[in-house]
Design a protein around this motif. Structure first.
Motif, mmCIF file in Angstrom:
data_model
loop_
_atom_site.group_PDB
_atom_site.id
_atom_site.type_symbol
_atom_site.label_atom_id
_atom_site.label_comp_id
_atom_site.label_asym_id
_atom_site.label_seq_id
_atom_site.Cartn_x
_atom_site.Cartn_y
_atom_site.Cartn_z
ATOM 1 N N ASP A 5 0.836 -1.201 0.000
ATOM 2 C CA ASP A 5 0.000 0.000 0.000
ATOM 3 C C ASP A 5 0.870 1.249 0.000
ATOM 4 O O ASP A 5 0.555 2.250 -0.673
ATOM 5 N N ALA A 6 1.963 1.202 0.750
ATOM 6 C CA ALA A 6 2.889 2.339 0.784
ATOM 7 C C ALA A 6 3.495 2.568 -0.600
ATOM 8 O O ALA A 6 3.614 3.717 -1.063
ATOM 9 N N ILE A 7 3.870 1.475 -1.262
ATOM 10 C CA ILE A 7 4.442 1.579 -2.615
ATOM 11 C C ILE A 7 3.402 2.156 -3.576
ATOM 12 O O ILE A 7 3.715 3.026 -4.407
ATOM 13 N N ALA A 8 2.156 1.694 -3.464
ATOM 14 C CA ALA A 8 1.087 2.187 -4.344
ATOM 15 C C ALA A 8 0.831 3.669 -4.114
ATOM 16 O O ALA A 8 0.609 4.433 -5.065
ATOM 17 N N LEU A 9 0.867 4.093 -2.855
ATOM 18 C CA LEU A 9 0.640 5.508 -2.539
ATOM 19 C C LEU A 9 1.757 6.377 -3.114
ATOM 20 O O LEU A 9 1.499 7.442 -3.698
ATOM 21 N N ILE A 10 2.988 5.894 -2.981
ATOM 22 C CA ILE A 10 4.124 6.619 -3.570
ATOM 23 C C ILE A 10 3.977 6.684 -5.090
ATOM 24 O O ILE A 10 4.216 7.729 -5.714
ATOM 25 N N ALA A 11 3.562 5.563 -5.686
ATOM 26 C CA ALA A 11 3.368 5.519 -7.139
ATOM 27 C C ALA A 11 2.309 6.530 -7.572
ATOM 28 O O ALA A 11 2.450 7.190 -8.622
ATOM 29 N N ALA A 12 1.242 6.659 -6.787
ATOM 30 C CA ALA A 12 0.175 7.606 -7.123
ATOM 31 C C ALA A 12 0.716 9.036 -7.149
ATOM 32 O O ALA A 12 0.433 9.815 -8.075
ATOM 33 N N LEU A 45 -4.909 5.220 -6.900
ATOM 34 C CA LEU A 45 -5.404 4.914 -5.552
ATOM 35 C C LEU A 45 -6.590 3.962 -5.596
ATOM 36 O O LEU A 45 -6.686 3.033 -4.791
ATOM 37 N N TRP A 46 -7.519 4.203 -6.513
ATOM 38 C CA TRP A 46 -8.726 3.378 -6.602
ATOM 39 C C TRP A 46 -8.399 1.947 -7.035
ATOM 40 O O TRP A 46 -8.968 0.991 -6.521
ATOM 41 N N VAL A 47 -7.517 1.822 -8.009
ATOM 42 C CA VAL A 47 -7.185 0.493 -8.531
ATOM 43 C C VAL A 47 -6.407 -0.322 -7.498
ATOM 44 O O VAL A 47 -6.652 -1.513 -7.322
ATOM 45 N N THR A 48 -5.464 0.335 -6.816
ATOM 46 C CA THR A 48 -4.611 -0.386 -5.852
ATOM 47 C C THR A 48 -5.220 -0.447 -4.460
ATOM 48 O O THR A 48 -4.798 -1.257 -3.639
ATOM 49 N N GLU A 49 -6.214 0.415 -4.190
ATOM 50 C CA GLU A 49 -6.809 0.525 -2.848
ATOM 51 C C GLU A 49 -5.723 0.726 -1.789
ATOM 52 O O GLU A 49 -5.739 0.121 -0.709
ATOM 53 N N ALA A 50 -4.752 1.601 -2.126
ATOM 54 C CA ALA A 50 -3.646 1.901 -1.212
ATOM 55 C C ALA A 50 -4.153 2.527 0.079
ATOM 56 O O ALA A 50 -3.582 2.327 1.157
#
Length: 484
Positions: A5-12, A45-50
């Motif tokens: 989730d942290a990685i996804a948030l950074i990616a966003a 964010l929506w796709v990864t549900e970070a």
């Protein structure tokens, strides 16, 4: 926070930053580029549900307020919007009547939960259909339809049906991993998705699309009009669902001997209480007023729903108190819903959606296709991108403004543009393919009653047939009734 989730948030945030620093195309206002950057951020964010959807909503509103606020105005590039106007644009969706309709419908669902009426309805229907597996499948589909009339959340309807179906399976002395459990559970969630299409008030994502359409076209689709357009498709798909399910999963018994257990569960609920009777009357009148909007009276769906909520909250004649309501209504859902509408409105107002449409669909030649072929291509694209979204509301927020922009760029007299947008909204509710395609699917999948393979086996034919029916209806019925 989990590492992924942290990685996804950074990616966003990286995606947001990259789009912000890219050279601005001449055909796209700077504020439009920044709105698209927020859209990309939201999609990640929506796709990864970070983060949870309500948290993502707050982040999206904040980014829109700041990035619009420091952007040059489209009408006068020499001035900036200012964060006050930016914030006003970022929360414009909160003033949409569609948000009030969803809020009122969620209160109605809460009334069903508090009184237990939804469970009584489900068990009553199941007790009348018989005890053969095929009959129980029919009963499950009927229950999904009836609950869709009154419960505006697919997840809430699944939350009603899943425990009842598990109870029935257990009462028959069968394991959760039995074929009957898989049969009924998959049928339940697939029928919920079908009736998300068939009934206007069955799903929040429908209100998202209608909010955009009201803003862009100045029109509203009544409950009855939606039912006229979509219910025939849903009825046919319900029959298809029955055929697919009884062919796909065949329990090891020809008849369940202990069907009386359903009746016993119903008896355990006791007599219908006074609150239940009042809710039956209110819900019945609400459905009557919804279905006759614009025919027998001038009251719109939202106004009627808010009046019903006021009656339910009125002492003596009502159903519950405000304290009971505020604890149970998922307010985060309303925030996400309103934010989705706001994002779509901003994308349209800043010309970001128009630019994205002209540089994607139009470059592919979509706008030059015959109407039915255009719908076929857009619907297929819609189904494919749904694979990345766990929330149909989020998908509607991202996709419908782009379709509206595409329609707005075409010859107005060629076809009924709002009708095409509405058809794309029907397809957004396709949650048939994977357990992650819809929250109700995940709720049922979490019970361990069916496998991924079983779900996909049902989802593929339902998706293919549903898609072909969309094309067939576009070529025939929807043109006959004036939708296209």
């Amino acid at each position: 926070m989990k590492k992924k989730d942290a990685i996804a948030l950074i990616a966003a945030f990286l995606v947001l930053l990259i789009i912000l620093i890219l050279p601005n195309p001449d055909s796209l206002p700077l504020v439009g580029q920044r709105a698209l950057a927020v859209l990309a951020f939201a999609v990640v964010l929506w796709v990864t549900e970070a983060v949870s959807y309500p948290v993502s909503a707050v982040m999206i509103v904040s980014l829109l307020a700041v990035l619009i606020g420091i952007s040059p105005a489209i009408e006068d590039p020499g001035t900036i919007y200012g964060t006050s106007q930016g914030l006003s644009m970022a929360v414009e969706g909160f003033s949409s009547s569609a948000v009030l309709l969803v809020g009122g419908a969620l209160v109605l669902a809460t009334a069903m939960e508090i009184t237990g009426l939804h469970k009584r309805i489900a068990l009553y229907i199941m007790s009348k259909v018989g005890t053969k597996p095929g009959a129980l499948v029919i009963g499950t589909i009927i229950v999904s339809f009836v609950l869709a009339l009154f419960v505006p959340s697919a997840t809430a309807r699944a939350g009603t049906l899943v425990p009842i179906l598990l109870g029935i399976v257990a009462a028959f002395g069968l394991a959760k991993q039995s074929k009957l459990a898989a049969l009924l559970m998959i049928t339940a969630v697939q029928s919920i998705s079908i009736w998300n299409v068939g009934i206007k008030t069955a799903a929040a994502q429908n209100m998202v699309a209608l909010g955009f359409m009201e803003s862009a076209f100045g029109i509203d689709v009544t409950w009855g009009e939606w039912f006229l357009y979509a219910a025939p498709w849903a009825f046919i798909m319900s029959i298809v669902l029955y055929i697919v399910m009884v062919k796909l999963i065949k329990p090891n018994m020809s008849e369940i001997k202990e069907g009386v257990s359903i009746t016993n569960q119903l008896k355990e609920l006791g007599k219908i209480s006074g609150k239940e009777w009042r809710l039956i009357i209110i819900a019945g009148l609400l459905l009557l007023f919804w279905s006759t909007e614009g025919v027998l009276h001038p009251l719109d769906s939202t106004t009627v729903t808010i009046v019903a909520v006021a009656i339910m909250l009125t002492p003596v004649i009502g159903i519950f108190s405000w304290k009971e309501v505020q604890r149970k209504v998922p307010w985060g859902t309303l925030i996400v819903f309103a934010t989705g509408i706001s994002l779509g409105i901003v994308l349209l107002a800043t010309e970001g959606a128009t630019w994205l449409s002209s540089n994607s669909f139009e470059i592919l030649g979509v706008s030059s296709l015959p109407l039915v072929a255009m719908i076929a291509v857009l619907a297929l694209f819609n189904i494919l991108i749904h694979l990345g979204f766990a929330s149909a509301t989020s998908l509607a927020s991202a996709f419908i403004p782009i379709v509206i922009a595409l329609v707005g760029s075409m010859e107005p007299a060629a076809f009924n543009g709002p009708g095409l947008v509405l058809i794309m909204q029907f397809v957004i509710s396709f949650g048939f393919l994977l357990p992650v395609s819809a929250p109700q699917n995940m709720l049922a999948y979490g019970t361990g009653t069916f496998t991924l393979k079983q779900f996909i086996k049902s989802g593929v034919p339902l998706t293919v047939i549903g898609y072909l029916l969309i094309i067939l209806f576009s070529a025939t019925y929807w043109q006959w009734v004036g939708l296209l």
